[in-house]
Design an enzyme around this catalytic site. Structure first.
Site, short mmCIF file in Angstrom:
data_model
loop_
_atom_site.label_atom_id
_atom_site.label_comp_id
_atom_site.label_asym_id
_atom_site.label_seq_id
_atom_site.Cartn_x
_atom_site.Cartn_y
_atom_site.Cartn_z
N ASP A 65 -38.88 -28.58 -10.84
CA ASP A 65 -38.32 -28.90 -12.35
C ASP A 65 -36.98 -29.45 -12.45
OD1 ASP A 65 -38.95 -28.93 -15.29
OD2 ASP A 65 -37.33 -27.70 -15.29
N GLU A 105 -39.22 -33.56 -9.46
CA GLU A 105 -39.05 -34.24 -10.80
C GLU A 105 -37.62 -34.81 -10.75
OE1 GLU A 105 -39.97 -33.17 -15.59
OE2 GLU A 105 -38.56 -31.99 -14.46
#
Length: 707
Positions: free
Chosen positions: A349, A385
């Site tokens: 993330d 990401e």
């Protein structure tokens, strides 16, 4: 714990955390600036603190002891003494029981109280205030575990990148409403691998299950006060502990059983991990773990005013990956999940935040170099990401070798194209063929592009074709949260409707988007539920909706069953044709001095597209001719792959178009494998002669095969 510990030995500084060696438990915790650390032991229910043991030995800033009488199941926490000077970056407060960063099991969730805050809540100056309220009775407790597990002959499925089909799912939401899973197992690791769930994944054709965060996390206080939850779990507090709320048994071994069962079914497990920030938030946040153990070491602080945190995540703080012990924590966590929990990879993330050396994102930073030299982590699947919220944080296409990336350019381009936006043929061509403009220069292959139409963050597939605007009222933020840049089209009516014409168009648009995804080069990722029409009622930021808005509905209407069968069909088509799973980018020119190109782009009249054709703003239709005999690749055993010539026709215009089928290789026929105008994808007439025209419907995709 029934009786006090009497023997306390010096112990060792490694391994970190609480480690049961079969005879006793070694405790080791890092703190550079602490003055004293106490190990706090609790009764079996975690209600009463029954003993405190000072860690008197400190080696290289790691405080440690060994308890020969301790056993697995022991509940514990830490109290850390040191200066409370926020203006200097120090926030020690021994009145706060702390979760140990290496805890492998965390029992319970915090009962929110002002006692969790290191300062006196309501004080006008937190620098001068100091809370003496004890929070132990409302804090979760760490638990010592026995790490042994009967893995047997468990082996990773080792799916090759180009063969992967990723399915992004939430542990709880996937099974919470499944009628064939017993109530006590719904929403748990155990429920995720019961026969109905496994059968769905296998029939669908999923190779890789990507789970949203399972690291122990906290529900935000402000959400609980609104009767909401942090459903997504991007609020980590324990990087080695699986969240116990997803456990039917309350045992860490349940997670291991889940992984072992999925591996047996041939399905990989990838974890979505959040190492960029923690649940402690900004300077006004609670003292739960890292902040109280050594705030100045664990977090990025403002150099000129260390009372404040550098926030590249939008969550209040950023872990300091420049600090060697913080970096070590992350690496130890990753290795633990691979070696002890047997997971197959990670999706990081806001990965750009991990690469920040100072302010800039350094794609060859310490974090990446450390992973690349690691004999364990360098061999697993790594997905970024590739952005954060800081300046220069958008890094799509810029991650180093060995990494794949979520490709939001793919998402935005494909959505905009099928929405009907003009002037996108060039962009469409790049995205269909693996985004070589982003990844080829760095030496990476098409699988570096993780292609997706939808993900947990944003509209579901059904909502992409049902809503023009977000409808996030249930989040109680006056619909201000969530993006306004959805690139969605409601097909004429906002929200659900009984109009059969609009519903038929929406169903076709879903088929178009899914087929485009599965027939593109790169790794396709499906959002759980998209294959059967899951809706979030227009909510594009359902992070706090732990309810039917987010949970999958398994009571399928006929149109949902049709979509599920269609999705199974196109995944099988992808798996059956190596041309959709190439390991190398197309060249667009004759191969090795021959006369045959590996790919040819066609106008509707059958002619090859020119440079001028790509830039036409009015054009929304093209053909992609994949040449099977130019497929110059081999399988894992060195055998040359073979495929038919394939023709992909794509028409995002509302008008029907006649497409001339090209002649090639002396073959006489084109067989239609798929036409998204049909609910099943199977047209009535399935064979056409070369040189014959194919009547393409508006807003449809067609796949043909030459014998």
């Amino acid at each position: 714990m029934t009786k006090p510990i009497t023997a306390v030995w010096p112990g060792r500084p490694y391994p970190r955390g609480a480690h049961w060696d079969g005879e006793g438990v070694n405790f080791a915790v890092f703190s550079e600036h602490a003055e004293k650390i106490e190990l706090c032991l609790f009764d079996a229910k975690g209600k009463n603190e029954v003993q405190r043991i000072e860690l008197k030995d400190c080696s290289d800033m790691v405080w440690h002891c060994y308890l020969p009488e301790a056993r697995p199941g022991l509940l514990y926490g830490f109290r850390v003494h040191g200066p409370y000077r926020p203006q200097e970056g120090h926030r020690f407060n021994p009145h706060k029981l702390l979760i140990e960063p290496y805890a492998k099991d965390i029992v319970g969730t915090p009962l929110w109280s002002d006692a969790h805050f290191g300062y006196s809540v309501g004080s006008k100056n937190e620098d001068l205030s100091f809370s003496r309220r004890d929070n132990a009775n409302v804090m979760p407790k760490c638990r010592v575990i026995d790490q042994s597990f009967a893995w047997g002959n468990d082996q990773p499925p080792d799916v090759q990148w180009h063969d992967m089909v990723i399915y992004e799912a939430h542990v709880k939401g996937f099974t919470m409403q499944h009628p064939d899973i017993p109530l006590k197992f719904r929403g748990t690791y155990a429920g995720l691998v019961m026969e109905p769930a496994i059968e769905h994944l296998k029939r669908l054709g999923v190779t890789t299950l990507e789970l949203m965060p399972v690291h122990a996390f906290l529900d935000d206080r402000h959400l609980l006060e609104k009767d909401l939850r942090n459903y997504w779990g991007y609020n980590s507090i324990g990087f080695l502990a699986p969240d116990s709320r997803y456990s039917a048994s309350g045992q860490v071994s349940e997670f291991k059983t889940m992984v072992k069962t999925l591996h047996k079914a041939g399905i990989e497990v990838i974890l979505d991990v959040v190492y960029n920030h923690t649940a402690e938030g900004n300077q006004l946040g609670p003292t739960l773990s890292f902040r109280g153990i050594d705030n100045a070491s664990y977090y990025r602080l403002e150099a000129d005013n260390p009372r404040y945190y550098r926030d590249y995540t939008g969550c209040g703080n950023t872990l300091d990956m420049q600090h060697v012990c913080v970096l070590q924590l992350i690496m130890d966590s990753l290795r633990y999940w691979v070696l002890d929990m047997h997971v197959d990879g990670f999706r990081f993330d806001l990965a750009s935040a991990l690469a920040r050396e100072l302010h800039e994102v350094n794609q060859l930073g310490t974090f990446f170099n450390t992973i690349h030299q690691d004999p364990v982590l360098s061999t697993i699947k790594l997905i970024a990401e590739p952005w954060d919220l800081g300046e220069g944080g958008y890094q799509v296409g810029k991650f180093p070798m060995g990494w794949a990336e979520w490709n939001d350019k793919y998402r935005d381009s494909i959505r905009a194209y099928w929405k009907g936006d003009g002037g996108l043929l060039g962009e469409l061509g790049q995205r269909l063929t693996g985004s070589s403009d982003l990844y080829e220069r760095s030496g990476r292959k098409p699988h570096a592009s993780i292609n997706f139409i939808t993900a947990h963050d944003g509209f579901t597939l059904h909502d992409v074709v049902t809503y023009d605007n977000k409808h996030n009222e249930a989040n109680q933020e006056d619909n201000h949260d969530g993006t306004d840049n959805n690139r969605s089209w409601n097909c004429g009516v906002e929200g659900e409707t009984d109009d059969p014409v609009i519903n038929a168009l929406r169903a076709r648009q879903k088929r178009n988007l899914l087929a485009t995804l599965l027939f593109s080069q790169g790794v396709p990722m499906l959002l759980a539920g998209d294959e059967m029409g899951h809706t979030q009622q227009g909510n594009n930021n359902a992070y706090c909706q732990d309810n039917e808005i987010s949970w999958l509905c398994w009571e399928l209407k006929q149109q949902d069953q049709d979509l599920l069968e269609f999705t199974q069909r196109i995944i099988n088509l992808r798996k059956g044709h190596p041309l959709f799973r190439r390991r190398y980018f197309f060249l667009g020119r004759p191969i090795r001095g021959g006369e045959v190109k590996d790919i040819v782009w066609l106008n509707p009249d059958g002619s090859e597209m020119s440079d001028a054709d790509w830039g036409q703003p009015f054009s929304r239709c093209l053909g992609v001719h994949f040449i099977g005999e130019a497929l110059n690749e081999t399988d894992g055993r060195g055998r040359r792959l073979k495929d038919n010539n394939l023709l992909l026709l794509i028409n995002a215009d509302h008008q029907d178009i006649v497409f001339m089928l090209p002649e090639f290789g002396g073959r006489s026929y084109w067989d239609v494998l798929l036409d998204t105008f049909e609910t099943s994808g199977i047209p009535e007439l399935s064979r056409y002669k070369v040189g014959q025209s194919y009547p393409m419907h508006g807003r449809a995709l067609v796949l043909l095969k030459q014998g």
